[in-house]
Structure formats: structure tokens, C-alpha cells
Design an enzyme around this catalytic site. Structure first.
Site, PDB file in Angstrom:
ATOM      1  N   LYS A 154       0.830  -1.217   0.000  1.00 33.05           N
ATOM      2  CA  LYS A 154       0.000   0.000   0.000  1.00 33.05           C
ATOM      3  C   LYS A 154       0.860   1.262   0.000  1.00 33.05           C
ATOM      4  O   LYS A 154       0.640   2.176  -0.781  1.00 33.05           O
ATOM      5  CB  LYS A 154      -0.939  -0.026   1.216  1.00 33.05           C
ATOM      6  CG  LYS A 154      -2.024  -1.096   1.088  1.00 33.05           C
ATOM      7  CD  LYS A 154      -2.879  -1.197   2.312  1.00 33.05           C
ATOM      8  CE  LYS A 154      -2.232  -1.916   3.460  1.00 33.05           C
ATOM      9  NZ  LYS A 154      -1.863  -3.312   3.226  1.00 33.05           N
ATOM     10  N   ILE A 155       1.850   1.298   0.901  1.00 32.57           N
ATOM     11  CA  ILE A 155       2.678   2.513   1.002  1.00 32.57           C
ATOM     12  C   ILE A 155       3.613   2.627  -0.201  1.00 32.57           C
ATOM     13  O   ILE A 155       3.742   3.694  -0.802  1.00 32.57           O
ATOM     14  CB  ILE A 155       3.467   2.511   2.336  1.00 32.57           C
ATOM     15  CG1 ILE A 155       2.488   2.579   3.515  1.00 32.57           C
ATOM     16  CG2 ILE A 155       4.452   3.670   2.379  1.00 32.57           C
ATOM     17  CD1 ILE A 155       3.109   2.320   4.875  1.00 32.57           C
ATOM     18  N   THR A 229      11.444   4.431   5.910  1.00 29.30           N
ATOM     19  CA  THR A 229      10.284   4.809   6.731  1.00 29.30           C
ATOM     20  C   THR A 229       9.539   3.546   7.152  1.00 29.30           C
ATOM     21  O   THR A 229       8.397   3.634   7.584  1.00 29.30           O
ATOM     22  CB  THR A 229       9.310   5.722   5.946  1.00 29.30           C
ATOM     23  OG1 THR A 229       8.982   5.073   4.715  1.00 29.30           O
ATOM     24  CG2 THR A 229       9.890   7.090   5.679  1.00 29.30           C
ATOM     25  N   SER A 230      10.183   2.389   7.029  1.00 26.89           N
ATOM     26  CA  SER A 230       9.447   1.143   7.309  1.00 26.89           C
ATOM     27  C   SER A 230       9.739   0.636   8.721  1.00 26.89           C
ATOM     28  O   SER A 230       8.971   0.898   9.642  1.00 26.89           O
ATOM     29  CB  SER A 230       9.770   0.094   6.250  1.00 26.89           C
ATOM     30  OG  SER A 230       8.854  -0.960   6.353  1.00 26.89           O
ATOM     31  N   ARG A 231      10.824  -0.069   8.881  1.00 27.77           N
ATOM     32  CA  ARG A 231      11.228  -0.518  10.221  1.00 27.77           C
ATOM     33  C   ARG A 231      12.749  -0.471  10.314  1.00 27.77           C
ATOM     34  O   ARG A 231      13.455  -0.863   9.374  1.00 27.77           O
ATOM     35  CB  ARG A 231      10.751  -1.943  10.507  1.00 27.77           C
ATOM     36  CG  ARG A 231       9.262  -2.078  10.821  1.00 27.77           C
ATOM     37  CD  ARG A 231       8.872  -1.426  12.161  1.00 27.77           C
ATOM     38  NE  ARG A 231       7.456  -1.517  12.454  1.00 27.77           N
ATOM     39  CZ  ARG A 231       6.526  -0.614  12.119  1.00 27.77           C
ATOM     40  NH1 ARG A 231       6.870   0.484  11.471  1.00 27.77           N
ATOM     41  NH2 ARG A 231       5.259  -0.803  12.435  1.00 27.77           N
ATOM     42  N   ASP A 255      13.276   7.402   9.274  1.00 26.41           N
ATOM     43  CA  ASP A 255      12.190   7.680  10.224  1.00 26.41           C
ATOM     44  C   ASP A 255      12.147   6.588  11.297  1.00 26.41           C
ATOM     45  O   ASP A 255      11.358   6.687  12.235  1.00 26.41           O
ATOM     46  CB  ASP A 255      10.846   7.740   9.484  1.00 26.41           C
ATOM     47  CG  ASP A 255       9.702   8.150  10.399  1.00 26.41           C
ATOM     48  OD1 ASP A 255       9.843   9.188  11.089  1.00 26.41           O
ATOM     49  OD2 ASP A 255       8.681   7.441  10.448  1.00 26.41           O
ATOM     50  N   GLU A 260      15.216   1.864  18.284  1.00 28.84           N
ATOM     51  CA  GLU A 260      14.424   3.059  18.602  1.00 28.84           C
ATOM     52  C   GLU A 260      13.551   2.911  19.845  1.00 28.84           C
ATOM     53  O   GLU A 260      13.167   3.912  20.463  1.00 28.84           O
ATOM     54  CB  GLU A 260      13.534   3.439  17.413  1.00 28.84           C
ATOM     55  CG  GLU A 260      12.375   2.460  17.162  1.00 28.84           C
ATOM     56  CD  GLU A 260      11.481   2.881  15.993  1.00 28.84           C
ATOM     57  OE1 GLU A 260      12.014   3.194  14.912  1.00 28.84           O
ATOM     58  OE2 GLU A 260      10.243   2.879  16.170  1.00 28.84           O
ATOM     59  N   HIS A 292      10.116   8.244  14.044  1.00 31.81           N
ATOM     60  CA  HIS A 292       8.950   7.417  13.708  1.00 31.81           C
ATOM     61  C   HIS A 292       7.673   8.278  13.672  1.00 31.81           C
ATOM     62  O   HIS A 292       6.707   7.997  14.373  1.00 31.81           O
ATOM     63  CB  HIS A 292       8.803   6.266  14.718  1.00 31.81           C
ATOM     64  CG  HIS A 292       8.125   5.062  14.117  1.00 31.81           C
ATOM     65  ND1 HIS A 292       8.562   3.786  14.331  1.00 31.81           N
ATOM     66  CD2 HIS A 292       7.038   4.956  13.307  1.00 31.81           C
ATOM     67  CE1 HIS A 292       7.774   2.933  13.696  1.00 31.81           C
ATOM     68  NE2 HIS A 292       6.844   3.616  13.058  1.00 31.81           N
ATOM     69  N   ALA A 294       6.268   9.209  10.575  1.00 29.15           N
ATOM     70  CA  ALA A 294       5.675   9.184   9.225  1.00 29.15           C
ATOM     71  C   ALA A 294       4.161   9.016   9.279  1.00 29.15           C
ATOM     72  O   ALA A 294       3.440   9.505   8.420  1.00 29.15           O
ATOM     73  CB  ALA A 294       6.309   8.076   8.393  1.00 29.15           C
ATOM     74  N   PHE A 295       3.668   8.342  10.305  1.00 28.82           N
ATOM     75  CA  PHE A 295       2.221   8.081  10.405  1.00 28.82           C
ATOM     76  C   PHE A 295       1.453   9.308  10.899  1.00 28.82           C
ATOM     77  O   PHE A 295       0.225   9.306  10.877  1.00 28.82           O
ATOM     78  CB  PHE A 295       1.959   6.927  11.390  1.00 28.82           C
ATOM     79  CG  PHE A 295       2.208   7.322  12.821  1.00 28.82           C
ATOM     80  CD1 PHE A 295       3.476   7.390  13.341  1.00 28.82           C
ATOM     81  CD2 PHE A 295       1.141   7.676  13.647  1.00 28.82           C
ATOM     82  CE1 PHE A 295       3.702   7.782  14.651  1.00 28.82           C
ATOM     83  CE2 PHE A 295       1.352   8.069  14.963  1.00 28.82           C
ATOM     84  CZ  PHE A 295       2.642   8.127  15.460  1.00 28.82           C
TER      85      PHE A 295
HETATM   86  P1  NAI Z   1       1.806  -3.856   2.876  1.00 24.52           P
HETATM   87  O1  NAI Z   1       1.576  -5.144   3.570  1.00 24.52           O
HETATM   88  O2  NAI Z   1       0.692  -3.247   2.089  1.00 24.52           O
HETATM   89  O3  NAI Z   1       3.052  -4.009   1.885  1.00 24.52           O
HETATM   90  C1  NAI Z   1       4.210  -4.719   2.191  1.00 24.52           C
HETATM   91  C2  NAI Z   1       4.786  -5.243   0.894  1.00 24.52           C
HETATM   92  O4  NAI Z   1       5.985  -5.932   1.206  1.00 24.52           O
HETATM   93  C3  NAI Z   1       3.856  -6.235   0.191  1.00 24.52           C
HETATM   94  O5  NAI Z   1       3.704  -5.891  -1.169  1.00 24.52           O
HETATM   95  C4  NAI Z   1       4.569  -7.574   0.347  1.00 24.52           C
HETATM   96  O6  NAI Z   1       4.370  -8.440  -0.773  1.00 24.52           O
HETATM   97  C5  NAI Z   1       6.014  -7.133   0.449  1.00 24.52           C
HETATM   98  N1  NAI Z   1       6.863  -8.108   1.128  1.00 24.52           N
HETATM   99  C6  NAI Z   1       6.611  -8.774   2.260  1.00 24.52           C
HETATM  100  N2  NAI Z   1       7.645  -9.575   2.565  1.00 24.52           N
HETATM  101  C7  NAI Z   1       8.561  -9.390   1.602  1.00 24.52           C
HETATM  102  C8  NAI Z   1       9.849  -9.928   1.371  1.00 24.52           C
HETATM  103  N3  NAI Z   1      10.378 -10.810   2.206  1.00 24.52           N
HETATM  104  N4  NAI Z   1      10.524  -9.517   0.275  1.00 24.52           N
HETATM  105  C9  NAI Z   1       9.968  -8.614  -0.569  1.00 24.52           C
HETATM  106  N5  NAI Z   1       8.752  -8.074  -0.408  1.00 24.52           N
HETATM  107  C10 NAI Z   1       8.070  -8.451   0.675  1.00 24.52           C
HETATM  108  O7  NAI Z   1       2.339  -2.857   3.977  1.00 24.52           O
HETATM  109  P2  NAI Z   1       2.357  -1.259   3.939  1.00 24.52           P
HETATM  110  O8  NAI Z   1       1.086  -0.742   4.496  1.00 24.52           O
HETATM  111  O9  NAI Z   1       2.769  -0.809   2.604  1.00 24.52           O
HETATM  112  O10 NAI Z   1       3.482  -0.951   5.026  1.00 24.52           O
HETATM  113  C11 NAI Z   1       4.834  -1.286   4.801  1.00 24.52           C
HETATM  114  C12 NAI Z   1       5.604  -1.123   6.079  1.00 24.52           C
HETATM  115  O11 NAI Z   1       5.645   0.258   6.430  1.00 24.52           O
HETATM  116  C13 NAI Z   1       4.955  -1.789   7.318  1.00 24.52           C
HETATM  117  O12 NAI Z   1       5.313  -3.139   7.396  1.00 24.52           O
HETATM  118  C14 NAI Z   1       5.513  -0.985   8.454  1.00 24.52           C
HETATM  119  O13 NAI Z   1       6.681  -1.626   8.912  1.00 24.52           O
HETATM  120  C15 NAI Z   1       5.892   0.350   7.830  1.00 24.52           C
HETATM  121  N6  NAI Z   1       5.126   1.460   8.373  1.00 24.52           N
HETATM  122  C16 NAI Z   1       5.790   2.521   8.933  1.00 24.52           C
HETATM  123  C17 NAI Z   1       5.117   3.588   9.472  1.00 24.52           C
HETATM  124  C18 NAI Z   1       5.817   4.772  10.042  1.00 24.52           C
HETATM  125  O14 NAI Z   1       5.185   5.601  10.725  1.00 24.52           O
HETATM  126  N7  NAI Z   1       7.117   4.951   9.821  1.00 24.52           N
HETATM  127  C19 NAI Z   1       3.654   3.605   9.494  1.00 24.52           C
HETATM  128  C20 NAI Z   1       3.034   2.461   8.837  1.00 24.52           C
HETATM  129  C21 NAI Z   1       3.762   1.428   8.318  1.00 24.52           C
END
Ligand code: NAI
Length: 342
Positions: A154-155, A229-231, A255, A260, A292, A294-295
Site C-alpha cells: 500500500k505505502i 520509513t518502514s522498520r 524515520d 528506537e 517514527h 511518518a504516520f
Molecule cells: P503492505 O503489507 O501493504 O506491503 C508490504 C509489501 O511488502 C507487500 O507488497 C509484500 O508483498 C512485500 N513483502 C513482504 N515480505 C517481503 C519480502 N520478504 N521480500 C519482498 N517483499 C516483501 O504494507 P504497507 O502498508 O505498505 O506498510 C509497509 C511497512 O511500512 C509496514 O510493514 C511498516 O513496517 C511500515 N510502516 C511505517 C510507518 C511509520 O510511521 N514509519 C507507518 C506504517 C507502516
């Protein structure tokens, strides 16, 4: 029935949104503190507990919650790497907020990239000091550059759309690629080798942990910019620091940070932080770090609370749990659950 919920690790903006949206069905108590084996004991008498990204829901905490009678853990986040989903399975149901606002995170990633590249953080401080020199503030055009996007969920997809709007070339890597003529899905090695900028949007899992490390950094172009911005755990921070010091990496916009949990969301401006990697990273002129955040948009905060409250109601009204996550979901990416994970 009134649902009694204990919400951990809250700040004023969390409490304001819960109070605004809780209606008459919920009786909510808030804690500033994170969950641990001591604070988990406070959950006795509540129907559900609610935690955030840096609440470490490990085996010991799960045991305490289970003994306290808790059968529902509501995460106020999309990521769930802070929960031992293997251990919690068949004890406590876990619900999350999978898509509260992909725009919030994608836009923050872009804000970091633009600021780092155009040195906005430096310019802001200079002009406040009546220093109007442009020396060393040079950036580069994003137009025409290649950006490697790891994770096109999604992101990642929202982020890609913005990059395409800037006229960038997009290379992408995902475990589940999709059809899109505007994007070139490639293997990780190609992405590392050809990207001027790399942005991470995959979840933190065993096979993504430290995917950015000395070996992958060595494959990258000189002067590459890395955005995370993920983890934090996706990057081996010591290797990142090393790459920056050796000037292999041109800049990092972060981020999130792998250690952290004990630092972010709190004010340490009068303390001496013992983590030398983060203090060194922050001190570098080509590193931009936010804690952290971004949200943190109005829309995202409101969606987080609305979905969390609905998740809790669905559980107690025995409805299918759309946003439940379990060990099987984690392994298969799509869980085959019909009603509940167990
Ligand atoms: P999502 O589940 O929609 O997308 C994750 C993508 O990663 C999917 O397309 C999936 O197929 C892919 N994926 C999973 N395992 C994989 C692997 N081993 N190799 C390659 N691709 C792989 O998640 P979304 O909503 O896009 O969020 C992504 C990440 O963003 C979250 O997991 C979270 O850690 C982080 N996040 C950070 C925030 C912040 O405030 N900094 C806020 C919200 C999310």
C-alpha cells in the site's frame, strides 16, 4: 456491553482521538508507559489491551496478559514485528490497522528525500541565523533519476506514484510483483546496482531483517541515498554508518531505527544517549532522522483510532476479524482464515 480497554504508550494526540471517537460503547484508560511484564499486570479486569509500535509483546508479556484474562490485543499499527505472533497464536487474538493512511507514510518518505537532497534542514538553520550563504547547499534533480522501491504494498505504491510524478524512473522489488507498465520489477541485486535512491517499504520479517548490510551496500552506486520509513531492523545500522563514513553512501533519511524502542517518542535533550550509533548518525551532515513520525497526520490518527475501536467491537460481537493477524498470515502473506485465525 461497555468494552473496557487499556491503551499503552499513549501521547496527547492518541488520547485526544480516542476520546473524540470512542462514543458510548467504550470505557478507556490510558497509560503513558509501554507494556512490559510489570505493566501488563494492570490489564486484569479489562476486555482488551491496545499497544503501539515500540511495545514489545514478547513471550513473557503474552503469558502475563493471558493469565490476566486478556484474549484480544489491538495494535494501533500496520506493522506487527513487535509481537511474538508465533507464541501468541491460539492464546490471544491480534488485530491491527493495516491501512490507516499509506499517504501519510509515503508523503513523509518524500518529505525526507526532498529535505535531505535539497538540504532544507541546513538552510532552515542558516536563515534563522541570518546566514544567507548558499555554499554547500547544492542538491540534484530528482527528475530522470532512478529510484529503487523495495516493497510495493500500500505505502510503496503511493510512494511510486509520487516518484513517477517527479519524472523519476522506478525500479521495484517485491515478493509479489504486479503488472504495471510504468514500473520495472527487478531482482534485488539489480535494484541495488542501478538505483540512485533506495526506499524501503517492506515489513520487518526474518528474511528482511538487515537486508541493508555491508554486502548489499557494496553493490550500490556510489552516493546512493537510502530512505527508511518502514522498520529500523531492515538496516544494519553499524553497516549504514560505516557506508556513510566511507562516503560510499551519499545520504540517509531515516524515520525508524533498529534500537528506537528505548529512545523514540521521548525527550532526551537533557540526557546523554548511550547508543553511539544513533548519536554518530545524527551528527553526520548527510543524515536526516525523524523519530517514527511518518504516520503522524490528522487523517491517519483518526483512522487508527476508528479501525482499532471497530476491531475491538467486531471481536466481542463475534464478527469476522478482517484485520486479524497470526503466524499463518505472516508466513503465507495471505491467511486462509474464514472467520477468525483460530
Ligand atoms: P503492505 O503489507 O501493504 O506491503 C508490504 C509489501 O511488502 C507487500 O507488497 C509484500 O508483498 C512485500 N513483502 C513482504 N515480505 C517481503 C519480502 N520478504 N521480500 C519482498 N517483499 C516483501 O504494507 P504497507 O502498508 O505498505 O506498510 C509497509 C511497512 O511500512 C509496514 O510493514 C511498516 O513496517 C511500515 N510502516 C511505517 C510507518 C511509520 O510511521 N514509519 C507507518 C506504517 C507502516
Amino acid at each position: 456491553m461497555k468494552y473496557k480497554v487499556l491503551v499503552y504508550d499513549t501521547k496527547d494526540y492518541d488520547r485526544e482521538n480516542f476520546e473524540l471517537l470512542k462514543g458510548t460503547d467504550f470505557d478507556i484508560d490510558y497509560l503513558d508507559t509501554k507494556i512490559d511484564i510489570n505493566t501488563a499486570k494492570l490489564a486484569k479486569g479489562y476486555h482488551a489491551v491496545c499497544v503501539f509500535v515500540n511495545d514489545n509483546v514478547n513471550k513473557a508479556v503474552i503469558d502475563v496478559l493471558y493469565r490476566a484474562g486478556i484474549r484480544l490485543l489491538a495494535l494501533r499499527s500496520a506493522g506487527y514485528n513487535n509481537v511474538d505472533v508465533t507464541y501468541i497464536y491460539q492464546k490471544i487474538h491480534v488485530v491491527r490497522v493495516p491501512d490507516y493512511s499509506p499517504y501519510a507514510v509515503a508523503e513523509h518518505a518524500i518529505a525526507l528525500l526532498l529535505s535531505l537532497n535539497r538540504k532544507i534542514h541546513k538552510a532552515y538553520n542558516r536563515t534563522r541565523d541570518h546566514n544567507f550563504s548558499l555554499s554547500r547547499l547544492q542538491g540534484f534533480d530528482l527528475h530522470g533519476k532512478t529510484i529503487g522501491v523495495i516493497g510495493t504494498g500500500k505505502i510503496g505504491r503511493v510512494f511510486i506514484d509520487i516518484c513517477l510524478g517527479f519524472g523519476m524512473k522506478v525500479l521495484a522489488y517485491d515478493a509479489f510483483p504486479y503488472e504495471d507498465k510504468r514500473i520495472n520489477f527487478v531482482d534485488l541485486e539489480t535494484l541495488y546496482q542501478q538505483s540512485n535512491i533506495i526506499s524501503l517499504h517492506v515489513p520487518l520479517l526474518n528474511d528482511t531483517k538487515h537486508m541493508i548490510n555491508a554486502k548489499s551496500i557494496a553493490m550500490m552506486k556510489d552516493d546512493v541515498i537510502i530512505i527508511n520509513t518502514s522498520r529500523g531492523g531492515l538496516i544494519n545500522s553499524s553497516d549504514l554508518l560505516d557506508g556513510l563514513i566511507k562516503r560510499k553512501i551519499g545520504g540517509a533519511a531515516l524515520d525508524v531505527y533498529e534500537e528506537e524502542a528505548s529512545i523514540f517518542f521521548e525527550d532526551f535533550s537533557y540526557e546523554i544517549i548511550q547508543d553511539e550509533v544513533i548519536t554518530r548518525l545524527i551528527a553526520l551532515p548527510n543524515v536526516l532522522l525523524t523519530s517514527h513520525q511518518a504516520f503522524l497526520t490528522k487523517e491517519a490518527l483518526s483512522n487508527i483510532v476508528t479501525t482499532t475501536l471497530n476491531n475491538i467491537k467486531d471481536f466481542f460481537q463475534d464478527k469476522p476479524l478482517q484485520n486479524e493477524i497470526c503466524d499463518a498470515c505472516k508466513k503465507a502473506a495471505t491467511c486462509e482464515k474464514k472467520h477468525r485465525c483460530f
